[in-house]
Motif scaffolding. Structure first.
Motif, PDB file in Angstrom:
ATOM      1  N   GLY A 165       0.800  -1.222   0.000  1.00  0.00           N
ATOM      2  CA  GLY A 165       0.000   0.000   0.000  1.00  0.00           C
ATOM      3  C   GLY A 165       0.835   1.276   0.000  1.00  0.00           C
ATOM      4  N   SER A 166       2.163   1.143  -0.053  1.00  0.00           N
ATOM      5  CA  SER A 166       3.003   2.346  -0.162  1.00  0.00           C
ATOM      6  C   SER A 166       2.709   3.042  -1.484  1.00  0.00           C
ATOM      7  CB  SER A 166       4.493   1.992  -0.169  1.00  0.00           C
ATOM      8  OG  SER A 166       4.864   1.389   1.020  1.00  0.00           O
ATOM      9  N   VAL A 167       2.755   4.359  -1.446  1.00  0.00           N
ATOM     10  CA  VAL A 167       2.457   5.138  -2.652  1.00  0.00           C
ATOM     11  C   VAL A 167       3.741   5.806  -3.146  1.00  0.00           C
ATOM     12  CG1 VAL A 167       1.219   7.165  -3.520  1.00  0.00           C
ATOM     13  CG2 VAL A 167       0.072   5.544  -2.001  1.00  0.00           C
ATOM     14  N   ILE A 168       4.080   5.520  -4.391  1.00  0.00           N
ATOM     15  CA  ILE A 168       5.274   6.144  -4.972  1.00  0.00           C
ATOM     16  C   ILE A 168       4.763   7.256  -5.881  1.00  0.00           C
ATOM     17  CG2 ILE A 168       7.289   5.790  -6.457  1.00  0.00           C
ATOM     18  CD1 ILE A 168       5.838   2.869  -4.551  1.00  0.00           C
ATOM     19  N   ASN A 169       5.145   8.473  -5.531  1.00  0.00           N
ATOM     20  CA  ASN A 169       4.671   9.630  -6.307  1.00  0.00           C
ATOM     21  C   ASN A 169       5.751  10.712  -6.259  1.00  0.00           C
ATOM     22  OD1 ASN A 169       2.533  10.947  -7.826  1.00  0.00           O
ATOM     23  ND2 ASN A 169       2.277  12.284  -6.070  1.00  0.00           N
ATOM     24  N   PRO A 177       2.039   3.396   3.823  1.00  0.00           N
ATOM     25  CA  PRO A 177       0.567   3.309   3.800  1.00  0.00           C
ATOM     26  C   PRO A 177      -0.105   3.964   5.003  1.00  0.00           C
ATOM     27  CG  PRO A 177       1.593   1.126   4.066  1.00  0.00           C
ATOM     28  CD  PRO A 177       2.678   2.079   3.723  1.00  0.00           C
ATOM     29  N   ARG A 178       0.588   4.018   6.153  1.00  0.00           N
ATOM     30  CA  ARG A 178      -0.093   4.564   7.338  1.00  0.00           C
ATOM     31  C   ARG A 178      -0.410   6.055   7.212  1.00  0.00           C
ATOM     32  NH1 ARG A 178       5.042   3.502   8.698  1.00  0.00           N
ATOM     33  NH2 ARG A 178       6.366   5.134   9.579  1.00  0.00           N
ATOM     34  N   TYR A 179       0.177   6.731   6.232  1.00  0.00           N
ATOM     35  CA  TYR A 179      -0.117   8.162   6.039  1.00  0.00           C
ATOM     36  C   TYR A 179      -1.157   8.406   4.951  1.00  0.00           C
ATOM     37  CZ  TYR A 179       3.945   8.658   8.963  1.00  0.00           C
ATOM     38  OH  TYR A 179       4.817   8.566  10.017  1.00  0.00           O
ATOM     39  N   VAL A 180      -1.686   7.323   4.407  1.00  0.00           N
ATOM     40  CA  VAL A 180      -2.647   7.465   3.307  1.00  0.00           C
ATOM     41  C   VAL A 180      -4.022   7.013   3.795  1.00  0.00           C
ATOM     42  CG1 VAL A 180      -3.251   6.620   0.993  1.00  0.00           C
ATOM     43  CG2 VAL A 180      -0.859   7.083   1.570  1.00  0.00           C
ATOM     44  N   ASP A 181      -5.027   7.829   3.576  1.00  0.00           N
ATOM     45  CA  ASP A 181      -6.375   7.474   4.042  1.00  0.00           C
ATOM     46  C   ASP A 181      -7.130   6.618   3.038  1.00  0.00           C
ATOM     47  OD1 ASP A 181      -5.676  10.256   5.386  1.00  0.00           O
ATOM     48  OD2 ASP A 181      -6.973   9.071   6.698  1.00  0.00           O
ATOM     49  N   ALA A 182      -6.978   6.924   1.762  1.00  0.00           N
ATOM     50  CA  ALA A 182      -7.722   6.145   0.770  1.00  0.00           C
ATOM     51  C   ALA A 182      -7.005   6.162  -0.569  1.00  0.00           C
ATOM     52  CB  ALA A 182      -9.126   6.719   0.596  1.00  0.00           C
ATOM     53  N   ILE A 183      -7.036   5.016  -1.235  1.00  0.00           N
ATOM     54  CA  ILE A 183      -6.579   4.956  -2.625  1.00  0.00           C
ATOM     55  C   ILE A 183      -7.836   4.826  -3.478  1.00  0.00           C
ATOM     56  CG2 ILE A 183      -5.269   3.640  -4.334  1.00  0.00           C
ATOM     57  CD1 ILE A 183      -3.319   2.907  -2.084  1.00  0.00           C
ATOM     58  N   VAL A 184      -8.022   5.806  -4.328  1.00  0.00           N
ATOM     59  CA  VAL A 184      -9.229   5.862  -5.142  1.00  0.00           C
ATOM     60  C   VAL A 184      -8.904   5.316  -6.532  1.00  0.00           C
ATOM     61  CG1 VAL A 184     -10.833   7.447  -6.252  1.00  0.00           C
ATOM     62  CG2 VAL A 184     -10.185   7.809  -3.872  1.00  0.00           C
ATOM     63  N   THR A 185      -9.597   4.266  -6.921  1.00  0.00           N
ATOM     64  CA  THR A 185      -9.376   3.651  -8.234  1.00  0.00           C
ATOM     65  C   THR A 185     -10.704   3.593  -8.979  1.00  0.00           C
ATOM     66  OG1 THR A 185      -9.949   1.341  -7.798  1.00  0.00           O
ATOM     67  CG2 THR A 185      -7.788   2.061  -7.031  1.00  0.00           C
ATOM     68  N   GLU A 186     -10.647   3.107 -10.215  1.00  0.00           N
ATOM     69  CA  GLU A 186     -11.893   2.945 -10.989  1.00  0.00           C
ATOM     70  C   GLU A 186     -12.727   1.800 -10.429  1.00  0.00           C
ATOM     71  OE1 GLU A 186      -8.927   2.065 -11.945  1.00  0.00           O
ATOM     72  OE2 GLU A 186      -8.951   0.270 -13.224  1.00  0.00           O
ATOM     73  N   ARG A 187     -12.135   1.000  -9.549  1.00  0.00           N
ATOM     74  CA  ARG A 187     -12.875  -0.111  -8.935  1.00  0.00           C
ATOM     75  C   ARG A 187     -13.393   0.228  -7.545  1.00  0.00           C
ATOM     76  NH1 ARG A 187     -11.878  -5.850 -10.803  1.00  0.00           N
ATOM     77  NH2 ARG A 187     -11.176  -5.469 -12.927  1.00  0.00           N
ATOM     78  N   GLY A 188     -13.334   1.481  -7.184  1.00  0.00           N
ATOM     79  CA  GLY A 188     -13.785   1.897  -5.859  1.00  0.00           C
ATOM     80  C   GLY A 188     -12.601   2.400  -5.043  1.00  0.00           C
ATOM     81  N   GLN A 189     -12.881   2.759  -3.789  1.00  0.00           N
ATOM     82  CA  GLN A 189     -11.775   3.254  -2.959  1.00  0.00           C
ATOM     83  C   GLN A 189     -11.349   2.162  -1.972  1.00  0.00           C
ATOM     84  OE1 GLN A 189     -12.653   6.469  -0.378  1.00  0.00           O
ATOM     85  NE2 GLN A 189     -14.628   5.677   0.254  1.00  0.00           N
ATOM     86  N   PHE A 190     -10.058   2.167  -1.670  1.00  0.00           N
ATOM     87  CA  PHE A 190      -9.495   1.111  -0.836  1.00  0.00           C
ATOM     88  C   PHE A 190      -8.604   1.706   0.244  1.00  0.00           C
ATOM     89  CE2 PHE A 190     -10.335  -0.581  -4.968  1.00  0.00           C
ATOM     90  CZ  PHE A 190     -10.823  -1.859  -4.732  1.00  0.00           C
ATOM     91  N   PRO A 191      -8.615   1.110   1.455  1.00  0.00           N
ATOM     92  CA  PRO A 191      -7.559   1.473   2.387  1.00  0.00           C
ATOM     93  C   PRO A 191      -6.251   0.924   1.798  1.00  0.00           C
ATOM     94  CG  PRO A 191      -9.045  -0.178   3.352  1.00  0.00           C
ATOM     95  CD  PRO A 191      -9.526   0.092   1.963  1.00  0.00           C
TER      96      PRO A 191
END
Ligand SMILES: O=C(COP(=O)(O)O)[C@H](O)[C@H](O)COP(=O)(O)O
Length: 325
Positions: free
Chosen positions: A208-212, A289-303
């Motif tokens: 769930g880590s986000v690389i940006n 991942p602990r700093y991210v509230d939601a990942i929003v995708t075309e399939r819905g939002q996910f923790p």
């Protein structure tokens, strides 16, 4: 580039250059351009044997792949198109690649607009959103919210060194959104006024880590401290399947001239690069991942911790190089 692979079409080489030089940039846009380039390669190819055609397509994929290492949407796009290559003759193979690339580009647009609707549901009328860099997925959420009649304001981080925040500010102004542009260092101060942090992603790892864009992780940590939720808008082509088997995402290091020109270096008193003053220019960072509230995708939002399930469903357990059959 592998010497044994055939030369690629000039249009593919030009796209690869544009990606490397960031004339074409942003993960979704890169994926779209890569699919388009494979279709061009297929359309322009003048070889007469199916095996030569396949080799050419692999060479084109490799050329595109070697441009920038961090956005997984690039290999995901190449893999998607190449896996659709089928047929016994060159003309069948050609048609299959062109159709598959078109399908990919169509799905990409659809996914972005679906994701926008999902993300828009997290935004309320009157919200102030802080952005970082320029993300078409993130903008899609704002566009959908505006279409729903919500009024929004934006605090746009400049995003050094390439200042992609200007592109975001320009697009938001076109949409009539009041924009406050700030230097990156002012973000924590302005989080007091923000209801959301909204960013895109180049890759999302299995944990769930986000690389940006570089600076995202610091922004997310500050947002957590200030109690501002962090929303990541990312189509599922941003999911990095190799990370399921423990691979880490390579962070691109870019030219130091993006940070310090020769004149600026001289003004500091250092005449030449490599003589004591080192400039590091990582283009991306990793937000846990602990700093991210939601990942929003075309399939819905996910923790963020649950994206691995989606990743398994979409990619299976292993992937390999995009040009591997
Ligand atoms: O980090 C960047 C762009 O970095 P660069 O400018 O170095 O390519 C964007 O946030 C993501 O790519 C997502 O963009 P999109 O949502 O458009 O895919």
């Amino acid at each position: 580039m592998d010497e044994s692979l055939p030369a690629v079409d000039p249009a593919v080489a030009a796209t690869a250059d544009d990606i490397a030089e960031m004339e074409i940039r942003g993960a979704a846009t890169i994926a779209d351009a890569a699919a388009e380039a494979l279709a061009r390669q297929a359309a322009q190819s003048d070889v007469d044997s199916p095996s030569a055609f396949r080799q050419q397509l692999r060479a084109a994929a490799k050329t595109l792949y070697e441009t920038r290492p961090t956005a997984v949407s690039l290999p995901n796009a190449l893999r998607y198109v190449l896996r659709g290559m089928s047929g016994e003759t060159v003309s069948e193979l050609r048609a299959s690649i062109i159709a598959r690339a078109e399908e990919f580009q169509h799905d990409l647009t659809q996914a972005q607009s679906k994701l926008g609707e999902v993300g828009s549901n997290r935004l309320r009328d009157g919200d102030v959103v802080m952005t970082h860099c320029h993300s078409t997925d993130a903008l899609s959420c704002l566009e959908a919210a505006l279409e729903d009649g919500k009024e929004l304001e934006a605090i746009v981080k400049e995003t050094r060194p390439r200042k992609q925040g200007y592109i975001t500010a320009g697009r938001l102004r076109e949409l009539g959104v009041p924009v406050t542009l700030i230097v990156d260092n002012a973000a924590r101060r302005y989080l007091d006024r923000a209801d959301h942090v909204l960013v895109g992603a180049d890759s999302i790892a299995a944990d769930g880590s986000v690389i940006n864009k570089i600076g995202t992780s610091g922004l997310a940590v500050n947002a957590r401290e200030r109690g501002v939720p962090v929303m990541v808008a990312a189509q599922t082509i941003k999911l990095h399947p190799d990370t399921m088997t423990g691979h880490t995402v390579e962070i691109e290091m870019r030219d130091e001239l993006e940070v310090l020109t020769d004149n600026e270096r001289a003004a500091i008193g250092d005449e030449q690069a490599g003589e004591g003053l080192t400039v590091e220019n990582p283009a991306f960072d990793v937000t846990p991942p602990r700093y991210v509230d939601a990942i929003v995708t075309e399939r819905g939002q996910f923790p963020p911790e649950s994206v691995v399930t989606l990743m398994r469903e979409l990619f299976g357990e292993s992937t390999g190089e995009p040009w591997e059959p």
